[in-house]
Motif scaffolding. Structure first.
Motif, PDB file in Angstrom:
ATOM      1  N   VAL A  22       0.292  29.496  19.740  1.00  0.00           N
ATOM      2  CA  VAL A  22      -1.142  29.210  19.634  1.00  0.00           C
ATOM      3  C   VAL A  22      -1.820  30.191  18.675  1.00  0.00           C
ATOM      4  O   VAL A  22      -2.558  29.795  17.760  1.00  0.00           O
ATOM      5  CB  VAL A  22      -1.813  29.276  21.026  1.00  0.00           C
ATOM      6  N   LYS A  23      -1.562  31.482  18.848  1.00  0.00           N
ATOM      7  CA  LYS A  23      -2.202  32.504  18.009  1.00  0.00           C
ATOM      8  C   LYS A  23      -1.720  32.424  16.571  1.00  0.00           C
ATOM      9  O   LYS A  23      -2.498  32.645  15.634  1.00  0.00           O
ATOM     10  CB  LYS A  23      -1.922  33.885  18.586  1.00  0.00           C
ATOM     11  N   ALA A  24      -0.445  32.116  16.374  1.00  0.00           N
ATOM     12  CA  ALA A  24       0.098  32.009  15.021  1.00  0.00           C
ATOM     13  C   ALA A  24      -0.536  30.846  14.276  1.00  0.00           C
ATOM     14  O   ALA A  24      -0.865  30.953  13.083  1.00  0.00           O
ATOM     15  CB  ALA A  24       1.614  31.844  15.077  1.00  0.00           C
ATOM     16  N   LYS A  25      -0.727  29.742  14.959  1.00  0.00           N
ATOM     17  CA  LYS A  25      -1.324  28.577  14.321  1.00  0.00           C
ATOM     18  C   LYS A  25      -2.782  28.814  13.952  1.00  0.00           C
ATOM     19  O   LYS A  25      -3.293  28.248  12.979  1.00  0.00           O
ATOM     20  CB  LYS A  25      -1.172  27.349  15.224  1.00  0.00           C
ATOM     21  N   GLU A  26      -3.456  29.660  14.733  1.00  0.00           N
ATOM     22  CA  GLU A  26      -4.845  30.024  14.398  1.00  0.00           C
ATOM     23  C   GLU A  26      -4.900  30.798  13.090  1.00  0.00           C
ATOM     24  O   GLU A  26      -5.925  30.798  12.404  1.00  0.00           O
ATOM     25  CB  GLU A  26      -5.447  30.861  15.526  1.00  0.00           C
ATOM     26  N   LYS A  27      -3.793  31.441  12.729  1.00  0.00           N
ATOM     27  CA  LYS A  27      -3.710  32.215  11.483  1.00  0.00           C
ATOM     28  C   LYS A  27      -3.082  31.403  10.350  1.00  0.00           C
ATOM     29  O   LYS A  27      -2.748  31.943   9.296  1.00  0.00           O
ATOM     30  CB  LYS A  27      -2.894  33.493  11.716  1.00  0.00           C
ATOM     31  N   ASP A  28      -2.861  30.100  10.578  1.00  0.00           N
ATOM     32  CA  ASP A  28      -2.263  29.220   9.572  1.00  0.00           C
ATOM     33  C   ASP A  28      -0.852  29.680   9.197  1.00  0.00           C
ATOM     34  O   ASP A  28      -0.483  29.768   8.032  1.00  0.00           O
ATOM     35  CB  ASP A  28      -3.146  29.144   8.322  1.00  0.00           C
ATOM     36  N   VAL A  29      -0.081  29.974  10.229  1.00  0.00           N
ATOM     37  CA  VAL A  29       1.308  30.405  10.045  1.00  0.00           C
ATOM     38  C   VAL A  29       2.243  29.250  10.377  1.00  0.00           C
ATOM     39  O   VAL A  29       1.997  28.484  11.303  1.00  0.00           O
ATOM     40  CB  VAL A  29       1.607  31.622  10.965  1.00  0.00           C
ATOM     41  N   ARG A  30       3.303  29.111   9.603  1.00  0.00           N
ATOM     42  CA  ARG A  30       4.304  28.076   9.848  1.00  0.00           C
ATOM     43  C   ARG A  30       5.348  28.589  10.847  1.00  0.00           C
ATOM     44  O   ARG A  30       5.651  29.785  10.881  1.00  0.00           O
ATOM     45  CB  ARG A  30       5.003  27.693   8.549  1.00  0.00           C
ATOM     46  N   ILE A  31       5.941  27.658  11.613  1.00  0.00           N
ATOM     47  CA  ILE A  31       6.900  28.055  12.644  1.00  0.00           C
ATOM     48  C   ILE A  31       8.149  27.180  12.562  1.00  0.00           C
ATOM     49  O   ILE A  31       8.063  25.947  12.618  1.00  0.00           O
ATOM     50  CB  ILE A  31       6.285  27.954  14.050  1.00  0.00           C
ATOM     51  N   ILE A  32       9.300  27.853  12.421  1.00  0.00           N
ATOM     52  CA  ILE A  32      10.610  27.202  12.501  1.00  0.00           C
ATOM     53  C   ILE A  32      11.232  27.588  13.844  1.00  0.00           C
ATOM     54  O   ILE A  32      11.213  28.767  14.219  1.00  0.00           O
ATOM     55  CB  ILE A  32      11.543  27.672  11.373  1.00  0.00           C
ATOM     56  N   LEU A  64       0.372  41.628  11.864  1.00  0.00           N
ATOM     57  CA  LEU A  64       0.749  41.611  10.448  1.00  0.00           C
ATOM     58  C   LEU A  64       0.738  40.211   9.846  1.00  0.00           C
ATOM     59  O   LEU A  64       0.898  40.057   8.632  1.00  0.00           O
ATOM     60  CB  LEU A  64       2.133  42.230  10.271  1.00  0.00           C
ATOM     61  N   LEU A  65       0.545  39.204  10.677  1.00  0.00           N
ATOM     62  CA  LEU A  65       0.613  37.827  10.193  1.00  0.00           C
ATOM     63  C   LEU A  65      -0.556  37.492   9.283  1.00  0.00           C
ATOM     64  O   LEU A  65      -1.704  37.869   9.545  1.00  0.00           O
ATOM     65  CB  LEU A  65       0.616  36.851  11.372  1.00  0.00           C
ATOM     66  N   LYS A  66      -0.263  36.761   8.220  1.00  0.00           N
ATOM     67  CA  LYS A  66      -1.300  36.251   7.325  1.00  0.00           C
ATOM     68  C   LYS A  66      -1.006  34.791   7.004  1.00  0.00           C
ATOM     69  O   LYS A  66       0.108  34.294   7.239  1.00  0.00           O
ATOM     70  CB  LYS A  66      -1.354  37.078   6.045  1.00  0.00           C
ATOM     71  N   SER A  67      -1.987  34.098   6.499  1.00  0.00           N
ATOM     72  CA  SER A  67      -1.822  32.681   6.174  1.00  0.00           C
ATOM     73  C   SER A  67      -0.632  32.474   5.248  1.00  0.00           C
ATOM     74  O   SER A  67      -0.468  33.197   4.260  1.00  0.00           O
ATOM     75  CB  SER A  67      -3.093  32.159   5.495  1.00  0.00           C
ATOM     76  N   ASN A  91       4.743  35.334   0.754  1.00  0.00           N
ATOM     77  CA  ASN A  91       4.774  35.259   2.225  1.00  0.00           C
ATOM     78  C   ASN A  91       5.919  36.056   2.823  1.00  0.00           C
ATOM     79  O   ASN A  91       6.897  36.406   2.158  1.00  0.00           O
ATOM     80  CB  ASN A  91       4.808  33.801   2.708  1.00  0.00           C
ATOM     81  N   ASP A  92       5.779  36.357   4.106  1.00  0.00           N
ATOM     82  CA  ASP A  92       6.800  37.080   4.856  1.00  0.00           C
ATOM     83  C   ASP A  92       7.373  36.181   5.939  1.00  0.00           C
ATOM     84  O   ASP A  92       6.713  35.243   6.418  1.00  0.00           O
ATOM     85  CB  ASP A  92       6.199  38.332   5.514  1.00  0.00           C
ATOM     86  N   PHE A  93       8.614  36.477   6.328  1.00  0.00           N
ATOM     87  CA  PHE A  93       9.285  35.767   7.408  1.00  0.00           C
ATOM     88  C   PHE A  93       9.480  36.735   8.573  1.00  0.00           C
ATOM     89  O   PHE A  93      10.032  37.826   8.398  1.00  0.00           O
ATOM     90  CB  PHE A  93      10.637  35.216   6.949  1.00  0.00           C
ATOM     91  N   PHE A  94       9.031  36.337   9.751  1.00  0.00           N
ATOM     92  CA  PHE A  94       9.177  37.142  10.961  1.00  0.00           C
ATOM     93  C   PHE A  94      10.125  36.438  11.920  1.00  0.00           C
ATOM     94  O   PHE A  94      10.182  35.200  11.947  1.00  0.00           O
ATOM     95  CB  PHE A  94       7.819  37.349  11.633  1.00  0.00           C
ATOM     96  N   TYR A  95      10.836  37.226  12.705  1.00  0.00           N
ATOM     97  CA  TYR A  95      11.750  36.616  13.656  1.00  0.00           C
ATOM     98  C   TYR A  95      11.401  37.015  15.078  1.00  0.00           C
ATOM     99  O   TYR A  95      10.907  38.111  15.346  1.00  0.00           O
ATOM    100  CB  TYR A  95      13.206  36.983  13.349  1.00  0.00           C
TER     101      TYR A  95
END
Length: 400
Positions: free
Chosen positions: A148-158, A122-125, A92-96
């Motif tokens: 909202v869009k990130a969660k549709e891609k199964d992305v975690r958020i800190i 570029l986001l992936k699950s 996985n990748d980390f985006f800021y």
């Protein structure tokens, strides 16, 4: 001057900086006695595996935001280190998003990774987004659609909400992102609430992730937790739950008007507990230095202006408000002499250590990047503390 003398001198000044207790004039930290500096003896529970009074405090903290919570004594850095490691996997990748604190870069460096600038395409699950909001200066990022869009891609958020522990304290303060669809929110109680330095809380939405983060908190956090800090978190929670903002907004308005009468330009931001000051014909660095001359200590200064963290004034506080107004009247702005430090020989060199002005603790040049001294000029000229600069100068044997 030794440390004790230096502390005595600065603590006698007027605090417009963190921690939120403002030299013990906001909140009720005097209720916490030095005798309470104890260790994990029977009856005081164990922070690394809380089962009794500390579990009860965690549960109470979490109930405010309908989350699982863990009090932390090593600051929000511990929460960030633990959260990054708990959510890391090999692919996985980390985006800021926003100006990330050095704790994110340090956490990822331990995993041989670097954060990437956010790009929704570029986001992936399984990827992770780290959002820093509010900023050090109190600005809020509009990230509703991104979440909202990130969660549709199964992305975690800190969410690094270190500067927002006071959000939601009343309806007149901003809304915390803890009430949006994110996974982890990290708050520094000590920054704006009346608690001791290092007092932080990590909030997690899911129990399974909470337990995983706890595993890493137990690795990164001290094995000798400070009960004074933990008791101050409990005090801050009570303060938060019972706060009335009537006096705060009355004094805030009076202070802003008083500053304007003294020809100081006041920039208000999204967070009402922060204001940014500047003055015509002088640099913010001149203003900050001159404020110290009248015994007023600010949080930080940059080209944007002088940042003040306002006290959360309340009934019964002992903050020297009238003294603050009086000292502002005595302000005599003087131009400070620029430092003549020649770092030109660093230009184009590869950084052997990350270079970070502090505060705010946002890396300017990462280890391994080429050094562009134009990014450093202002900070060096104005004698701002820059972490990592000396190490690079020493490595390249550059004398200044």
């Amino acid at each position: 001057m030794d440390l004790h003398d230096a502390l005595k001198k600065v603590s006698s000044g007027i605090s417009m900086h963190v921690p939120g207790h403002k030299n013990n004039t906001i909140g009720f930290l005097s209720d916490i006695k030095l005798d309470y500096d104890l260790t994990e003896v029977p009856g005081l529970d164990n922070l690394h595996e809380p089962e009794d009074i500390l579990k009860e405090l965690n549960d109470t903290l979490g109930s405010v935001h309908n989350c699982y919570a863990q009090l932390v004594v090593n600051g929000s850095t511990t929460g960030m280190l633990a959260s990054v490691h708990a959510l890391n996997n090999q692919s996985n990748d980390f985006f800021y998003i926003g100006e990330s604190h050095k704790s994110l870069y340090n956490a990822l460096s331990l995993l041989n990774k670097q954060p990437k600038q956010f790009n929704i395409d570029l986001l992936k699950s399984g990827d992770v987004i780290v959002i820093t909001s509010p900023t050090y200066y109190g600005d809020l990022l509009d990230v509703t659609d991104i979440i909202v869009k990130a969660k549709e891609k199964d992305v975690r958020i800190i969410v690094d909400e270190a500067h927002g522990a006071h959000f939601n304290v009343t309806r007149n303060f901003p809304r915390s992102l803890i009430h949006s669809n994110v996974d982890v929110v990290i708050q520094s109680y000590h920054k704006m609430l009346p608690s001791f330095t290092g007092a932080s809380v990590t909030f997690v939405k899911e129990k399974r992730l909470y337990e995983k983060i706890m595993h890493y908190i137990n690795i990164f956090e001290t094995s000798s937790p400070n009960y004074l800090v933990m008791a101050s978190i409990e005090n801050a929670l009570h303060f938060y739950n019972t706060y009335n903002d009537e006096i705060f907004f009355k004094k805030r308005a009076e202070l802003i008007e008083h500053l304007k009468q003294n020809n100081i330009i006041v920039e208000t931001v999204d967070d009402p507990a922060k204001i940014v000051l500047s003055i015509e014909e002088f640099s913010p660095y001149d203003l900050e230095r001159s404020l110290r001359d009248v015994n007023i200590y600010s949080e930080m200064v940059s080209h944007r202006g002088v940042l003040w963290c306002l006290p959360l004034w309340h009934y019964g506080d002992t903050y020297p408000f009238q003294e603050l107004l009086s000292n502002i009247n005595q302000l005599n702005i003087k131009k400070i002499k620029d430092e003549k430090i020649d770092i030109s020989k660093l230009d184009g060199k590869v950084a052997v250590e990350t270079i970070t002005p502090y505060p705010p603790g946002v890396p300017l040049i990462l280890e391994g990047e080429f050094i562009d001294i134009k990014l450093l000029d202002e900070f060096v000229t104005k004698n701002v503390k820059i972490e990592g600069l000396r190490k690079n100068l020493e490595y390249y044997k550059i004398e200044v």
